[in-house]
Write a protein that holds these residues in place. Structure first.
Motif, mmCIF file in Angstrom:
data_model
loop_
_atom_site.group_PDB
_atom_site.id
_atom_site.type_symbol
_atom_site.label_atom_id
_atom_site.label_comp_id
_atom_site.label_asym_id
_atom_site.label_seq_id
_atom_site.Cartn_x
_atom_site.Cartn_y
_atom_site.Cartn_z
ATOM 1 N N TYR A 185 10.623 -23.745 45.589
ATOM 2 C CA TYR A 185 10.069 -23.555 46.918
ATOM 3 C C TYR A 185 10.145 -24.869 47.699
ATOM 4 N N MET B 111 7.148 -16.998 51.561
ATOM 5 C CA MET B 111 7.071 -17.322 50.144
ATOM 6 C C MET B 111 8.210 -16.661 49.377
ATOM 7 N N LEU C 170 6.949 -22.481 51.325
ATOM 8 C CA LEU C 170 5.486 -22.464 51.251
ATOM 9 C C LEU C 170 4.891 -22.964 52.555
#
Length: 428
Positions: free
Chosen positions: A59, A374, A379
């Motif tokens: 992420y 997500m 994030l």
């Protein structure tokens, strides 16, 4: 007994189910429910702008509530912390401790002129508490903050965090008045109608939903505080140390508060540390008696090493200028990606530097956008005082390829959001 141990975590064998079970039994059932709703992803590693979950998914971290301007595990901060741990991590608080002196000197060197005295604490909320106590020591016992402002959740800080949802279960709190943000006339009326006050404001409201005041607002606030003898506290816990593309939000209008609150980026994303930085006059009561306001773990050498390394890295690596450029670039990319949804599910897009807000039509849509992002490997955070606003606080260490990745994730999430919004409308 659960099979969850430090060894299973370090070895990557702890399962989501095991961790959720321990959360339910020992941490927070509510947090466990929330994690289940978001798919139970479990973060286990980080480096630079990226975080990895237990399944190996990568992420790009534009969340972290504004802590990671330097990214994760910045080499200079990590090296300073490890070196300090190996030498002397905690202080007796009886002898002089030189690492605190170095950190205070480094921070005071980059704050606005006249803000020379540094009181280190462990969190942003504690920095707010420090400022409130300093104001009261000067006889300014009346508190005024802005609607939508966020200054922490300890009891003193909670009084000036103008959100009944957080306040109501804990009343009675310290008495505080809340005026509309960005409205100097409302503040003028409040100051004229009562006794000596302490005014606490943010240069840009972060948790309030990335609310940017009109030009001249901070200057007017400073003038009003001077006219009415008010103690002026500028909360830069989230906005300071480069987040807005300048060292401080105060810089845009040459503001000199009595106390400047610092946090988040001061940690370097490695060790919690915050501070209240005051003028000599404001700091007078603490100069007179160093035991008037203390905390066991405040100014621990390991935290001071992190703070010094963080301030030095921001300056040496040109991250203020990088944050300003990245902010303009990323905001433009977001505007382009979400243009088809403007006027519909997307109500507004705004930002300053690397503090960017996307306002949705309702909190449900905001939650959906967080989940879609997500899924796309990005994030972000919702805003604690504005549940319709999704907030991005990217690191200033992003590479150009990372900016492209943000664009791709926003574009993908916009498509998914458009489909889910259309589907909801059909059901209605």
């Amino acid at each position: 007994m659960s099979g969850l141990t430090p060894g299973t975590i370090a070895g990557g064998t702890a399962t989501v189910a095991e961790v959720l079970d321990v959360y339910r039994r020992h941490l927070s059932r509510g947090r466990a429910r929330l994690a289940s709703l978001t798919g139970g992803a479990m973060e286990v590693a980080s480096d630079g702008a990226y975080v990895w979950d237990s399944d190996g998914k990568k992420y790009l971290d534009c969340g972290g509530y504004g802590v990671f301007l330097l990214g994760h595990r910045h080499p200079r901060v990590v090296e300073a912390v490890i070196s300090q741990i190996q030498r002397h991590p905690m202080a007796t608080r009886i002898l002089l401790e030189p690492v605190a002196a170095t950190a205070a000197q480094a921070l005071a060197a980059v704050t606005p002129p006249g803000l020379d005295y540094v009181h280190f604490v462990n969190s942003g909320a504690e920095a707010t508490e420090t400022a409130v106590k300093l104001a009261r020591a000067h006889g300014r016992r009346r508190l005024i903050s802005a609607i939508g402002g966020y200054h922490g959740k300890t009891t003193g800080a909670l009084a000036v965090t103008a959100k009944p949802f957080y306040q109501d279960p804990f009343r009675p709190l310290l008495t505080a008045e809340h005026v509309p943000y960005g409205d100097p006339d409302a503040l003028a009326s409040a100051l004229a109608d009562g006794g000596p006050a302490c005014v606490i404001l943010e240069p840009v409201q972060g948790e309030g939903g990335v609310v940017i005041p009109p030009p001249g607002y901070l200057s007017r606030v400073q003038q009003l505080c001077a006219r009415h003898g008010a103690f002026f506290v500028l909360d830069e816990i989230q906005t300071g140390l480069g987040r807005l593309g300048s060292w401080w939000g105060a810089d845009s209008e040459d503001i000199r508060p009595d106390v400047l609150l610092v946090g988040k980026n001061l940690s370097g994303g490695v060790i919690p540390v915050a501070a209240a930085v005051a003028t000599e006059a404001a700091y007078g009561p603490f100069n007179k008696d160093p035991f008037l306001h203390t905390s066991t773990f405040a100014a621990a050498p390991v935290a001071m090493a992190a703070a010094t390394a963080s301030v030095t890295a921001i300056a040496d690596e040109g991250l203020i200028e990088r944050a300003a450029w990245l902010g303009v670039e990323i905001l433009g990319r977001i505007e382009k990606a979400l243009a088809p949804l403007r006027g519909g599910v997307v109500a507004d897009i705004r930002g300053q530097g690397l503090l960017i807000g996307i306002e949705l039509s309702d909190a449900h849509a905001a939650g959906e956008l967080v989940l879609h992002l997500m899924e796309a490997g990005l994030l972000v955070n919702h805003s604690l005082n504005a549940h319709t606003v999704v907030r991005l606080t990217p690191p200033a260490v992003l590479r150009d390829a990372d900016v492209d990745r943000i664009s791709d994730a926003i574009t993908s999430a916009a498509t998914a959001l458009s489909r889910s919004t259309t589907s909801r409308k059909r059901k209605l």
